[in-house]
Design an enzyme around this catalytic site. Structure first.
Site, PDB file in Angstrom:
ATOM      1  N   LYS A 280      -7.992  -0.180  -4.518  1.00  0.00           N
ATOM      2  CA  LYS A 280      -9.022  -0.660  -3.864  1.00  0.00           C
ATOM      3  C   LYS A 280     -10.149  -0.646  -3.857  1.00  0.00           C
ATOM      4  O   LYS A 280      -9.943   0.353  -5.297  1.00  0.00           O
ATOM      5  CB  LYS A 280      -8.667   0.848  -1.736  1.00  0.00           C
ATOM      6  CG  LYS A 280      -8.272   0.614  -1.085  1.00  0.00           C
ATOM      7  CD  LYS A 280      -7.618   1.717   0.093  1.00  0.00           C
ATOM      8  CE  LYS A 280      -6.971   1.948   0.811  1.00  0.00           C
ATOM      9  NZ  LYS A 280      -6.192  -0.138   1.710  1.00  0.00           N
ATOM     10  N   ARG A 354       3.755   1.850   5.969  1.00  0.00           N
ATOM     11  CA  ARG A 354       5.234   1.253   6.758  1.00  0.00           C
ATOM     12  C   ARG A 354       5.684   2.160   5.219  1.00  0.00           C
ATOM     13  O   ARG A 354       7.033   2.200   6.384  1.00  0.00           O
ATOM     14  CB  ARG A 354       5.113  -0.229   6.795  1.00  0.00           C
ATOM     15  CG  ARG A 354       4.665  -0.887   5.004  1.00  0.00           C
ATOM     16  CD  ARG A 354       4.293  -1.732   5.208  1.00  0.00           C
ATOM     17  NE  ARG A 354       2.954  -2.319   5.818  1.00  0.00           N
ATOM     18  CZ  ARG A 354       2.136  -3.951   5.543  1.00  0.00           C
ATOM     19  NH1 ARG A 354       3.032  -4.731   5.030  1.00  0.00           N
ATOM     20  NH2 ARG A 354       1.089  -3.500   6.177  1.00  0.00           N
TER      21      ARG A 354
HETATM   22  N1  BES Z   1      -5.278   2.340   5.489  1.00  0.00           N
HETATM   23  C1  BES Z   1      -5.080   1.072   4.945  1.00  0.00           C
HETATM   24  C2  BES Z   1      -5.222   0.652   6.133  1.00  0.00           C
HETATM   25  C3  BES Z   1      -7.062   0.510   6.627  1.00  0.00           C
HETATM   26  C4  BES Z   1      -7.863  -0.294   6.085  1.00  0.00           C
HETATM   27  C5  BES Z   1      -7.212   1.286   7.844  1.00  0.00           C
HETATM   28  C6  BES Z   1      -8.954  -0.147   5.935  1.00  0.00           C
HETATM   29  C7  BES Z   1      -9.278   1.416   8.104  1.00  0.00           C
HETATM   30  C8  BES Z   1      -9.673   0.753   7.410  1.00  0.00           C
HETATM   31  C9  BES Z   1      -3.659   0.461   5.027  1.00  0.00           C
HETATM   32  O1  BES Z   1      -2.994   1.371   4.214  1.00  0.00           O
HETATM   33  C10 BES Z   1      -4.497  -0.321   3.857  1.00  0.00           C
HETATM   34  O2  BES Z   1      -4.169  -0.341   2.528  1.00  0.00           O
HETATM   35  N2  BES Z   1      -3.364  -1.443   4.429  1.00  0.00           N
HETATM   36  C11 BES Z   1      -3.412  -3.448   4.307  1.00  0.00           C
HETATM   37  C12 BES Z   1      -2.073  -3.571   4.184  1.00  0.00           C
HETATM   38  C13 BES Z   1      -2.628  -4.827   2.804  1.00  0.00           C
HETATM   39  C14 BES Z   1      -2.282  -4.609   1.279  1.00  0.00           C
HETATM   40  C15 BES Z   1      -0.750  -5.707   3.376  1.00  0.00           C
HETATM   41  C16 BES Z   1      -4.655  -3.804   4.141  1.00  0.00           C
HETATM   42  O3  BES Z   1      -5.141  -3.486   5.854  1.00  0.00           O
HETATM   43  O4  BES Z   1      -5.235  -4.555   3.755  1.00  0.00           O
HETATM   44 MN    MN Z   2      -3.147   1.645   1.903  1.00  0.00          MN
END
Ligand code: BES
Ligand code: MN
Ligand code: ZN
Length: 503
Positions: A280, A354
């Protein structure tokens, strides 16, 4: 905090502060009108002078109001009378609690439960008063060397009700409110803890402590070797990059019949989500300590259910791990075999929630659950779609979705449904495995749920995406404890339906 209920007139209360509502524009609630009469028109004069319009959440503190026995009167703006709904009522309560906590009145008698909220009875209003007050006074200060505390904080809140015969039902409502508040507090504490403290092992310890507090609870923890033996390839793939051992926490609460199938709650427990190799960006990455708020909601809801001794069997399942990059971490392109036997091409290691949930969901099958609800901070897309006001809800069983939506309205902890149509499944196609773990930019919240749906064919299932609702971001960052109120309400209604009772 101590809460009690009491019947009696506001002008007769010998207390540090009496709290009454004022509607916009400058219109006294019934209790405010009583005080006005007892004081020979004092309140009316203050309102006419224009010191308080009655806008939602406004407050005005009055001293030495004639004709009363209290030290102070706190007027709280309620907005327009006809517009007072569940969430606005909650805001009124929060404003009152915050002000009470600052003014040095350690005790108060509040007449806010008399306010009319359409379709809600007095016990509901009493219960919400308890929940909202606890929510407003919550502080997470265990890491502050010098916490800023009011010198004389609010310690005791008496909720004024109109009639003596209202007391028994309202006392029960206080107990429910306190149980929900305890669950919310536990969930908030776990969410707010830093990720170097709140690790997967820590979550397992907290689950064990919860089980220790309640005789109807039992806990079992699966270790990495157990996961390997079972074949939980997806959960293990996420844990590879971390030095912290993953845990699969299984909590049982048995309040129902011996052979009654449980309601299972499955909570995402990523104690820190750096994204893995699909790292990230740095900005606000600290907030990814909240990525275990689904797990926190499971523990919080079990805490509330156990306190209420609900006549149900519950199962809490928490897959817990960190998601970090490292030399041993999963790569984009890796293919893993899930516990269900289906294979997944991991195209983005940041779509890890997931992956841990799918194995936890399959694991639930062996308990023959009546219903399975998973709770997860799953997608940033959900925050874009619904903001911070509603939890995203998706389900393979419309009556279950309906039940959860209604429970969210009752608990003032709302959810909103998104479709789970099969057409969306196409976005998860992979040429190399049974599915990919991401579905592209479009409908990200739905495709994440579509992925989970492939592991829930054997039971009634709902998915709650709490990415927007589990915490406040930015300057006011803090865990909210949501959706513990929604889930507890859902279970209360299940319990009532089972008993044919009234709760
Ligand atoms: N934990 C995150 C989702 C999230 C992001 C929660 C921002 C709260 C605030 C999750 O694991 C994630 O990183 N999801 C990705 C999925 C994508 C790579 C398909 C996302 O939402 O960007
Ligand atoms: Mn994630
Ligand atoms: Zn995550």
């Amino acid at each position: 905090m101590e809460f009690t209920v009491k019947s009696g007139n506001p002008e007769k209360q010998r207390t540090a502060c009496v709290v009454v509502g004022v509607y916009e524009p400058r219109r006294p609630s019934p209790a405010a009108a009583r005080l006005d009469e007892a004081s020979g028109g004092h309140l009316g004069a203050v309102l006419r002078r224009g010191d308080l319009e009655g806008k939602l959440g406004q407050t005005l503190l009055l001293h030495q109001v004639p004709g009363t026995l209290c030290d102070r009167v706190l007027l709280v703006g309620c907005g327009r009378e006809r517009e007072l709904n569940e969430t606005r009522y909650r805001q009124v309560l929060v404003a009152a609690a915050q002000r009470l906590n600052e003014i040095g009145a350690m005790e108060a008698v509040s007449y806010l439960p008399e306010l009319a909220v359409r379709g809600r009875d007095l016990p509901w209003k009493v219960r919400l008063a308890v929940e909202a007050t606890e929510e407003a006074l919550y502080r997470f200060e265990q890491f502050l060397s010098k916490p800023e505390r009011p010198r004389r904080p609010l310690r005791r809140l008496v909720l004024g009700v109109p009639r003596r015969r209202d007391l028994p039902a309202c006392e029960e409502a206080v107990a429910i409110g306190q149980a929900v508040a305890a669950g919310v507090r536990l969930a908030r504490d776990l969410g707010n803890l830093p990720p170097n403290v709140c690790t997967p092992s820590y979550l397992a310890e907290q689950a064990a402590e919860l089980a220790g507090r309640h005789p109807a609870c039992r806990v079992q923890v699966l270790e990495r070797e157990d996961m390997e033996r079972e074949g939980m390839g997806a959960l293990l793939a996420v844990a590879r990059g971390s030095r912290q051992p993953p845990k699969l926490i299984v909590l049982e609460y048995r309040g129902g019949g011996e052979s009654e199938p449980p309601v299972a709650l499955v909570g995402k427990g990523v104690t820190f989500d750096a994204g893995g190799i699909s790292l990230k960006p740095a900005a606000a990455m600290d907030e990814m300590k909240y990525d275990m708020c689904g797990a926190a909601a499971v523990l919080g809801t079990l805490e509330a259910a156990a306190r209420l001794r609900l006549p149900l069997n519950l199962l809490g399942v928490v897959p817990a791990t960190e998601n970090l990059p490292g030399g041993n971490a999963t790569r984009p392109g890796d293919i893993v075999r899930t516990l269900s036997g289906q294979t997944v091409e991991i195209l983005n290691t940041d779509a890890e929630g997931r992956l841990i949930l799918c194995d936890a969901l399959t694991y639930c099958e062996r308990f023959g659950p009546e219903t399975v609800i998973d709770i997860a901070t799953l997608t940033g897309a959900c925050v874009i779609a619904l903001g911070r006001h509603a939890t995203g809800l998706m389900s393979n069983h419309p009556p279950l979705a309906h039940e959860l939506l209604a429970a969210g309205r009752t608990a003032a902890d709302r959810a909103w449904e998104l479709p789970l149509w099969e057409e969306y499944q196409e976005q998860l196609k992979s040429p190399f495995a049974d599915m990919a773990n991401i579905g592209g930019r479009e409908a990200g919240t739905i495709t994440a749920a579509c992925f989970l749906a492939r592991f829930t064919g054997k039971f009634r299932w709902a998915h709650l995406d709490i990415a927007g609702t589990a915490w406040l971001t930015g300057e006011r960052k803090n865990a909210t404890g949501r959706p513990v109120p929604l889930l507890t309400q859902f279970l209360l209604e299940r319990a009532a339906a089972r008993e044919g009772g009234s709760r």
